[in-house]
Every structure is written in structure tokens, then in C-alpha cells.
Design a protein around this motif. Structure first.
Motif, mmCIF file in Angstrom:
data_model
loop_
_atom_site.group_PDB
_atom_site.id
_atom_site.type_symbol
_atom_site.label_atom_id
_atom_site.label_comp_id
_atom_site.label_asym_id
_atom_site.label_seq_id
_atom_site.Cartn_x
_atom_site.Cartn_y
_atom_site.Cartn_z
ATOM 1 N N PHE A 65 38.068 49.031 36.624
ATOM 2 C CA PHE A 65 37.000 48.746 35.667
ATOM 3 C C PHE A 65 36.898 49.905 34.670
ATOM 4 O O PHE A 65 36.933 51.075 35.068
ATOM 5 N N SER A 66 36.732 49.554 33.406
ATOM 6 C CA SER A 66 36.460 50.597 32.409
ATOM 7 C C SER A 66 35.495 50.045 31.376
ATOM 8 O O SER A 66 35.540 48.866 31.028
ATOM 9 N N ALA A 67 34.607 50.904 30.944
ATOM 10 C CA ALA A 67 33.621 50.506 29.945
ATOM 11 C C ALA A 67 33.642 51.516 28.812
ATOM 12 O O ALA A 67 33.869 52.707 29.023
ATOM 13 N N GLU A 68 33.386 51.001 27.615
ATOM 14 C CA GLU A 68 33.355 51.861 26.427
ATOM 15 C C GLU A 68 32.198 51.458 25.535
ATOM 16 O O GLU A 68 31.766 50.302 25.537
ATOM 17 N N LEU A 77 33.377 45.893 28.496
ATOM 18 C CA LEU A 77 33.676 46.118 29.911
ATOM 19 C C LEU A 77 34.994 45.411 30.183
ATOM 20 O O LEU A 77 35.109 44.205 29.977
ATOM 21 N N GLU A 78 35.989 46.172 30.621
ATOM 22 C CA GLU A 78 37.292 45.598 30.911
ATOM 23 C C GLU A 78 37.560 45.667 32.407
ATOM 24 O O GLU A 78 37.279 46.692 33.045
ATOM 25 N N ILE A 79 38.093 44.589 32.941
ATOM 26 C CA ILE A 79 38.543 44.560 34.322
ATOM 27 C C ILE A 79 40.041 44.302 34.308
ATOM 28 O O ILE A 79 40.496 43.288 33.772
ATOM 29 N N GLN A 80 40.785 45.218 34.865
ATOM 30 C CA GLN A 80 42.238 45.045 34.933
ATOM 31 C C GLN A 80 42.632 44.483 36.293
ATOM 32 O O GLN A 80 41.951 44.723 37.300
ATOM 33 N N ARG A 81 43.710 43.721 36.289
ATOM 34 C CA ARG A 81 44.270 43.177 37.546
ATOM 35 C C ARG A 81 43.152 42.525 38.373
ATOM 36 O O ARG A 81 42.890 42.906 39.516
ATOM 37 N N THR A 82 42.507 41.524 37.788
ATOM 38 C CA THR A 82 41.345 40.914 38.439
ATOM 39 C C THR A 82 41.678 40.397 39.836
ATOM 40 O O THR A 82 42.804 39.962 40.119
ATOM 41 N N GLU A 83 40.667 40.462 40.684
ATOM 42 C CA GLU A 83 40.745 39.968 42.062
ATOM 43 C C GLU A 83 39.662 38.910 42.231
ATOM 44 O O GLU A 83 38.673 38.882 41.486
ATOM 45 N N GLN A 84 39.824 38.072 43.251
ATOM 46 C CA GLN A 84 38.840 37.004 43.476
ATOM 47 C C GLN A 84 37.453 37.588 43.737
ATOM 48 O O GLN A 84 36.441 36.995 43.367
ATOM 49 N N GLY A 85 37.407 38.750 44.340
ATOM 50 C CA GLY A 85 36.125 39.405 44.598
ATOM 51 C C GLY A 85 35.410 39.873 43.350
ATOM 52 O O GLY A 85 34.243 40.268 43.418
ATOM 53 N N ASP A 86 36.073 39.840 42.205
ATOM 54 C CA ASP A 86 35.424 40.204 40.946
ATOM 55 C C ASP A 86 34.592 39.065 40.383
ATOM 56 O O ASP A 86 33.849 39.262 39.414
ATOM 57 N N SER A 87 34.724 37.875 40.954
ATOM 58 C CA SER A 87 33.958 36.729 40.472
ATOM 59 C C SER A 87 32.472 37.008 40.625
ATOM 60 O O SER A 87 31.995 37.304 41.733
ATOM 61 N N ALA A 88 31.748 36.937 39.525
ATOM 62 C CA ALA A 88 30.337 37.297 39.511
ATOM 63 C C ALA A 88 29.792 37.040 38.115
ATOM 64 O O ALA A 88 30.537 36.689 37.187
ATOM 65 N N MET A 89 28.482 37.257 37.958
ATOM 66 C CA MET A 89 27.858 37.283 36.634
ATOM 67 C C MET A 89 27.794 38.743 36.210
ATOM 68 O O MET A 89 27.294 39.582 36.979
ATOM 69 N N TYR A 90 28.274 39.045 35.027
ATOM 70 C CA TYR A 90 28.218 40.408 34.497
ATOM 71 C C TYR A 90 27.129 40.447 33.430
ATOM 72 O O TYR A 90 27.205 39.772 32.416
ATOM 73 N N LEU A 91 26.114 41.241 33.714
ATOM 74 C CA LEU A 91 24.938 41.310 32.858
ATOM 75 C C LEU A 91 24.916 42.623 32.094
ATOM 76 O O LEU A 91 25.241 43.677 32.637
ATOM 77 N N CYS A 92 24.495 42.537 30.854
ATOM 78 C CA CYS A 92 24.307 43.716 30.027
ATOM 79 C C CYS A 92 22.822 43.810 29.696
ATOM 80 O O CYS A 92 22.144 42.794 29.537
#
Lengths: 117, 113
Positions: A65-68, A77-92
Motif C-alpha cells: 500500500f502507498s498513499a500520496e 491510495l495505491e494497492i499493488q499486487r492485490t489480494e482477496q483480503g484487500d476486498s473492502a470499502m476504502y473511505l477517505c
């Protein structure tokens, strides 16, 4: 006064792909936060910025994960090499600079719902 | 580690009932407690509480903080079906963690006609 906006609202991707989300805060807000929310849980803090400086990162934020926030306005917000466990709601969320009354009040965007297949 | 616990986890009532939602916290260097309502998307802000014993009100909703008991309650009177939502409690700590919200798991409120 426009609120916090996020793009995209939904993202479906395959495991291993990279994804990037964008957040535009309320214009006069200096602080910008990222949270992740999974089903049945409250949002969990990931990271936050004051202007362009990233001040804190949660240990939940793995090296994938990286954020700028390059100019102190919008953030990605970038997610590299996503995994199934990354499934979620991403809130700002965004808030005014700390110190004044109500400065802790964070206003949330509509979120980006990520599904990793 | 900061911790926020809400109870009950879910609640089913009929229109017109009064409900009380609870939030307790363990946090180093407490600054404020916030309540949010979440329907199908993002949490929307309800109240921010910083001083013990001072009630905040907005229409049928009210909330109060008890710093001695490290807790807060959210009351909703004369509930309506539109009050059905997840109610989230969050705290802000000072020090190096200043700014981030630590949330409870939420209370799911369902109001039947």
C-alpha cells in the motif's frame, strides 16, 4: 460547499493487479485520512496527511500500500499486487487543521468499494 | 492500544420507540468522541463531544459524554424507519496519534413500521 469526493465508487479487479483510488477533500481542509472498512466492522485507520506530509501510517498498511498527496490537495491510495483480503470499502475523510473548535470533526467521502477476485 | 466498544451490536425496534446506544472507550490522552450514522455508504457526522456532562442535541437525537465512566450514550426518541442505520462511535486521542479516529464496531439499528 462540495463534500469529499472519491473515485471510482466501485472497482473489481483480479488478484495480483494494481489499483489506484483518488480522494478530493473539502477544499479548505488541510488534513486528509484514509480508512478501510470490512463488512460488520467499523472503519480502521490506514494513514493521514497534513497538507502534503504523511504524518502517520497504521501497521495495517503493508508495503503493498502507498498513499500520496503531492500538492496538499487530492490524494491517491495505491494497492499493488492485490489480494482477496484487500476486498473492502476504502473511505477517505478530511478535516480542518487541528487546534480550533471542532477541528477533529472528519467528514467522509462516499468510499470506493473494492472487490478482488 | 486504543479501544472502542459499542453495545448492543444490533437492535430491532418499532417506530415510536426510544433507543439508547452505548459506547465505551479506553484511550490514552483522550481528546474527543464522535458519533456517526452510516447508511449504505459513508458515515455522516452527528455529534462531537469533548466535555463531560454536556448534552448535545439535534432534533430527536441527543448524546452525552461521561469522562469518569469513559463512556457515551446516543439517544434517539420517537424512532422512525429512516433512523435505520449503523451508528458508529469513534474517539480521537492526543499525542502522536492525534487526528486519527478509532472506531467501535457499530450498532446496527433496525426500525420497523
Amino acid at each position: 460547499d462540495t463534500g469529499v469526493s472519491q473515485d471510482p465508487r466501485h472497482k473489481i479487479t483480479k488478484r495480483g493487479q494494481n489499483v489506484t483510488f483518488r480522494c478530493d477533500p473539502i477544499s479548505e481542509h488541510n488534513r486528509l485520512y484514509w480508512y478501510r472498512q470490512t463488512l460488520g466492522q467499523g472503519p480502521e485507520f490506514l494513514t493521514y496527511f497534513q497538507n502534503e506530509a504523511q504524518l502517520e501510517k497504521s501497521r495495517l498498511l503493508s508495503d503493498r500500500f502507498s498513499a500520496e498527496r503531492p500538492k496538499g490537495s487530492f490524494s491517491t491510495l495505491e494497492i499493488q499486487r492485490t489480494e482477496q483480503g484487500d476486498s473492502a470499502m476504502y473511505l477517505c475523510a478530511s478535516s480542518r487543521l487541528a487546534g480550533g473548535p471542532g477541528a477533529e470533526t472528519q467528514y467522509f467521502g462516499p468510499g470506493t468499494r473494492l472487490l478482488v477476485l | 492500544e486504543d479501544k472502542v466498544v459499542q453495545s448492543p451490536l444490533s437492535l430491532v425496534v418499532h417506530e415510536g420507540d426510544t433507543v439508547t446506544l452505548n459506547c465505551s472507550y479506553e484511550v490514552t490522552n483522550f481528546r474527543s468522541l464522535l458519533w456517526y450514522k452510516q447508511e449504505k455508504k459513508a458515515p455522516t457526522f452527528l455529534f462531537m463531544l469533548t466535555s463531560s456532562g454536556i448534552e448535545k442535541k439535534s432534533g430527536r437525537l441527543s448524546s452525552i459524554l461521561d469522562k469518569k465512566e469513559l463512556s457515551s450514550i446516543l439517544n434517539i426518541t420517537a424512532t422512525q424507519t429512516g433512523d435505520s442505520a449503523i451508528y458508529l462511535c469513534a474517539v480521537v486521542a492526543g499525542g502522536t496519534s492525534y487526528g486519527k479516529l478509532t472506531f467501535g464496531q457499530g450498532t446496527i439499528l433496525t426500525v420497523h413500521p
